[in-house]
Design a protein around this motif. Structure first.
Motif, PDB file in Angstrom:
ATOM      1  N   UNK A 162      22.385  24.250  -0.624  1.00  0.00           N
ATOM      2  CA  UNK A 162      21.331  23.639  -1.347  1.00  0.00           C
ATOM      3  C   UNK A 162      21.255  23.329  -2.765  1.00  0.00           C
ATOM      4  N   UNK A 163      22.068  24.082  -3.420  1.00  0.00           N
ATOM      5  CA  UNK A 163      22.745  23.577  -4.880  1.00  0.00           C
ATOM      6  C   UNK A 163      23.259  22.371  -4.861  1.00  0.00           C
ATOM      7  N   UNK A 164      24.188  21.733  -3.907  1.00  0.00           N
ATOM      8  CA  UNK A 164      24.465  20.567  -3.831  1.00  0.00           C
ATOM      9  C   UNK A 164      23.684  19.413  -3.465  1.00  0.00           C
ATOM     10  N   UNK A 165      22.641  19.915  -2.604  1.00  0.00           N
ATOM     11  CA  UNK A 165      21.591  18.868  -2.320  1.00  0.00           C
ATOM     12  C   UNK A 165      20.824  18.757  -3.500  1.00  0.00           C
ATOM     13  N   UNK A 188      21.552  18.883  -6.723  1.00  0.00           N
ATOM     14  CA  UNK A 188      22.223  18.147  -7.545  1.00  0.00           C
ATOM     15  C   UNK A 188      22.312  16.620  -7.137  1.00  0.00           C
ATOM     16  N   UNK A 189      22.256  16.321  -5.912  1.00  0.00           N
ATOM     17  CA  UNK A 189      22.379  15.079  -5.373  1.00  0.00           C
ATOM     18  C   UNK A 189      20.921  14.475  -5.474  1.00  0.00           C
ATOM     19  N   UNK A 190      19.815  15.026  -5.539  1.00  0.00           N
ATOM     20  CA  UNK A 190      18.581  14.571  -5.771  1.00  0.00           C
ATOM     21  C   UNK A 190      18.447  13.353  -7.033  1.00  0.00           C
ATOM     22  N   UNK A 191      18.251  12.322  -6.708  1.00  0.00           N
ATOM     23  CA  UNK A 191      18.153  11.195  -7.720  1.00  0.00           C
ATOM     24  C   UNK A 191      16.655  10.920  -8.177  1.00  0.00           C
ATOM     25  N   UNK A 192      15.956  11.182  -7.710  1.00  0.00           N
ATOM     26  CA  UNK A 192      14.440  10.841  -7.983  1.00  0.00           C
ATOM     27  C   UNK A 192      13.581  11.748  -7.163  1.00  0.00           C
ATOM     28  N   UNK A 193      12.346  11.674  -7.796  1.00  0.00           N
ATOM     29  CA  UNK A 193      11.290  12.489  -7.266  1.00  0.00           C
ATOM     30  C   UNK A 193      10.920  12.725  -5.546  1.00  0.00           C
ATOM     31  N   UNK A 194      11.200  11.315  -5.367  1.00  0.00           N
ATOM     32  CA  UNK A 194      10.877  11.133  -3.631  1.00  0.00           C
ATOM     33  C   UNK A 194      12.038  11.856  -2.998  1.00  0.00           C
ATOM     34  N   UNK A 239      11.176  15.081  -0.326  1.00  0.00           N
ATOM     35  CA  UNK A 239      11.965  14.783   1.148  1.00  0.00           C
ATOM     36  C   UNK A 239      12.726  16.072   1.445  1.00  0.00           C
ATOM     37  N   UNK A 240      13.386  16.822   0.545  1.00  0.00           N
ATOM     38  CA  UNK A 240      14.248  18.092   0.613  1.00  0.00           C
ATOM     39  C   UNK A 240      13.146  19.100   0.820  1.00  0.00           C
ATOM     40  N   UNK A 299      22.699  30.354 -11.152  1.00  0.00           N
ATOM     41  CA  UNK A 299      23.440  29.418 -10.372  1.00  0.00           C
ATOM     42  C   UNK A 299      23.127  27.986 -10.527  1.00  0.00           C
ATOM     43  N   UNK A 300      21.991  27.490 -11.358  1.00  0.00           N
ATOM     44  CA  UNK A 300      21.670  26.318 -11.356  1.00  0.00           C
ATOM     45  C   UNK A 300      21.541  26.347 -12.983  1.00  0.00           C
TER      46      UNK A 300
END
Length: 72
Positions: A15-18, A20-26, A30-31, A56-57
């Protein structure tokens, strides 16, 4: 980006990796929707808060993510 459904609650590190990979609000929304479809998965907002409390974040990343969730 094609989102695959989640079969189970992801590991914290996944989840932390996901996040960190979110580039925008959409991508974040989605996540959030993918996690909402999984039984026993906490809401993304709660999960981000828990990760922040556990340190952790980073505070900056958590603030950005929570703001995006709040504004949507």
């Amino acid at each position: 980006m094609v989102a695959t459904p989640l079969a189970s609650v992801p590991a914290e590190e996944t989840l932390i990796n996901a996040l960190r990979g979110c580039r925008d609000q959409q991508e974040l929304k989605d996540l959030e929707q993918r996690l909402a479809a999984v039984d026993d998965a906490p809401p993304l907002f709660d999960w981000i808060c828990d990760l922040l409390v556990k340190r952790r974040l980073s505070r900056i990343l958590a603030a950005q993510l929570l703001r995006q969730l709040h504004q949507s």
